[in-house]
Design a protein around this motif. Sequence first.
Motif, PDB file in Angstrom:
ATOM      1  N   ASP A  53       0.791  -1.370   0.032  1.00 47.57           N
ATOM      2  CA  ASP A  53      -0.042   0.131  -0.081  1.00 47.57           C
ATOM      3  C   ASP A  53       0.892   1.315   0.110  1.00 47.57           C
ATOM      4  O   ASP A  53       0.441   2.316  -0.469  1.00 47.57           O
ATOM      5  CB  ASP A  53      -0.897   0.054   1.346  1.00 47.57           C
ATOM      6  CG  ASP A  53      -1.827  -1.055   1.070  1.00 47.57           C
ATOM      7  OD1 ASP A  53      -2.269  -1.588   0.227  1.00 47.57           O
ATOM      8  OD2 ASP A  53      -2.421  -1.667   2.322  1.00 47.57           O
ATOM      9  N   SER A  54       2.070   1.206   0.362  1.00 44.42           N
ATOM     10  CA  SER A  54       3.168   2.330   0.673  1.00 44.42           C
ATOM     11  C   SER A  54       3.479   2.770  -0.892  1.00 44.42           C
ATOM     12  O   SER A  54       4.018   3.819  -1.147  1.00 44.42           O
ATOM     13  CB  SER A  54       4.237   2.095   1.392  1.00 44.42           C
ATOM     14  OG  SER A  54       3.633   2.059   2.675  1.00 44.42           O
ATOM     15  N   LYS A  57      -0.452   3.371  -4.465  1.00 45.76           N
ATOM     16  CA  LYS A  57      -1.615   4.139  -4.134  1.00 45.76           C
ATOM     17  C   LYS A  57      -2.789   4.526  -4.899  1.00 45.76           C
ATOM     18  O   LYS A  57      -3.582   5.450  -4.655  1.00 45.76           O
ATOM     19  CB  LYS A  57      -0.867   5.600  -3.373  1.00 45.76           C
ATOM     20  CG  LYS A  57       0.056   5.404  -2.544  1.00 45.76           C
ATOM     21  CD  LYS A  57       0.845   6.638  -1.928  1.00 45.76           C
ATOM     22  CE  LYS A  57       1.943   6.257  -0.999  1.00 45.76           C
ATOM     23  NZ  LYS A  57       2.698   7.344  -0.587  1.00 45.76           N
ATOM     24  N   LYS A  60      -6.599   3.792  -4.453  1.00 47.56           N
ATOM     25  CA  LYS A  60      -7.204   4.395  -3.074  1.00 47.56           C
ATOM     26  C   LYS A  60      -7.449   5.668  -3.349  1.00 47.56           C
ATOM     27  O   LYS A  60      -7.969   6.470  -2.318  1.00 47.56           O
ATOM     28  CB  LYS A  60      -6.095   4.110  -1.742  1.00 47.56           C
ATOM     29  CG  LYS A  60      -6.277   2.722  -1.652  1.00 47.56           C
ATOM     30  CD  LYS A  60      -5.264   2.411  -0.184  1.00 47.56           C
ATOM     31  CE  LYS A  60      -5.126   0.857   0.072  1.00 47.56           C
ATOM     32  NZ  LYS A  60      -4.578   0.732   1.419  1.00 47.56           N
ATOM     33  N   THR A  61      -6.991   6.368  -4.532  1.00 49.49           N
ATOM     34  CA  THR A  61      -7.220   7.843  -4.515  1.00 49.49           C
ATOM     35  C   THR A  61      -8.694   8.168  -5.105  1.00 49.49           C
ATOM     36  O   THR A  61      -9.581   7.335  -5.660  1.00 49.49           O
ATOM     37  CB  THR A  61      -6.480   8.385  -5.636  1.00 49.49           C
ATOM     38  OG1 THR A  61      -6.698   7.574  -6.968  1.00 49.49           O
ATOM     39  CG2 THR A  61      -4.903   8.244  -5.427  1.00 49.49           C
TER      40      THR A  61
END
Length: 485
Positions: A53-54, A57, A60-61
């Motif tokens: 997840d890092s 991204k 998830k925007t």
Amino acid sequence: MANLEDSFLADLDDLSDSDNEILDEDKGDVEHMEEDVSGDLADVEALNYDDLDSVSKLQKTQRYTDIMKKVEDALEKGSNLSNQGMVLEDDPEYQLIVDCNTLSVDIENEIVIIHNFIRDKYRLKFPELESLVHHPIDYARVVKKIGNEVDLTLVDLEGLLPSAVIMVVSVTASTTSGKPLPQDILQKTIEACDRALTLDASKKKVLDFVESRMGYIAPNLSAIVGSAVAAKLMGTAGGLTSLAKMPACNVQLLGTKKKNLAGFSTATSQFRVGYIEQTEVFQTTPPALKMRACRLVAAKSTLAARVDSIRGDPSGKQGRAYREEIRKKIEKWQEPPPAKQPKPLPVPDSEPKKKRGGRRLRKMKERYAITDMRKLANRMQFGVPEESSLGDGLGEGYGMLGQAGNGRLRVSVGQSKLAAKVAKKFKDKQYSSGGATSGLTSSLAFTPVQGIDLIDPQADANRLGSGTQSTYFSETGTFSKIKRT
């Protein structure tokens, strides 16, 4: 004197103080640099997250979520023809298409980032796989299929890779130096593969939406290459405006993939063609003309994209005209060459041609005329071998030269008229007195018989001109006469 010494010491103290300040500033700069370097290293280390997840991204925007929701709603509703009368830039559907093109580029970049993440994790298990499978989606599918399996004969890769690549991957996996991954790293790798495949599916959905609206957004481009290829070209280029600004040589390469020959010969490898190879025109062209057809389609597609970018022909008539022009050119290329027509002979001219004549031409012909020696050398007598310069027929042949019976070369050298005339003029000029007697001429002549003889120089000159066979020579300017006995 003391005051001078004190002033020198004061200057030295000032210099030492300034040096200390400079050293302090340098130390401060070094400390700041160390802090910056440590901060940069921290950022670099932060990029090497173990958490997916890092790294990824985009999903998830809010922008990704909104665009994908609008695309799904538009695909369910179908094409809206009510907005075709308004300006293209003001149409909300066109704005959605532009956003979809931008999102497709972002999805491509995100897939590359996830591919690097998968490659770094799976390198411990199968380091040679990244050099055998280059495409990110294919690599993710193969990694997900193999997992931690050591024996690849138990893994069915049919449908994921070509047969030749499957064979090379299987052979390489049997000799690899990799080791099975820990369970937590394997779980993160499989999750990254799933995310890459999900992004690829979202990209296909975006391209399907753009393809369904191509008849309205780019009718001329769709008339040449089709709606599916037009949507892929626009998505890869970043929009219709970006595609219109792109040269034809770059449009031809949009969508190309790096081909893995797996050690096989490059002689049969196809030339680099992108999405244009999926067009109907390219597929129906003979193999020998496919490269020319690809360049032609790319050039006409660029022109059609420029027409669509300014809404020059919303009906698509210009694009259909371009497609018909492409078809006619390809048919013209396939026609056999015209048969060679027999060339008729020219009509004979009955009138005599104008030729140069006169004294100059006769002199020139006489100067460059072939000699008797060359005539004999060019002839050969029947049944008699000719002599040559090197013997045994080697070297330059002599022809009929020297075949009079004595074995020697016999050539009658005749002086040409021009050479005779030049010799006569030179002789007259040399021996003519011109009516005057030289002051150095003497009336005494020395002879081997009588000794000293008294003669008339003018009479001798006259006899010389009348053709006497006496020979004259002079060393001191006087003429001497030698009588023949």
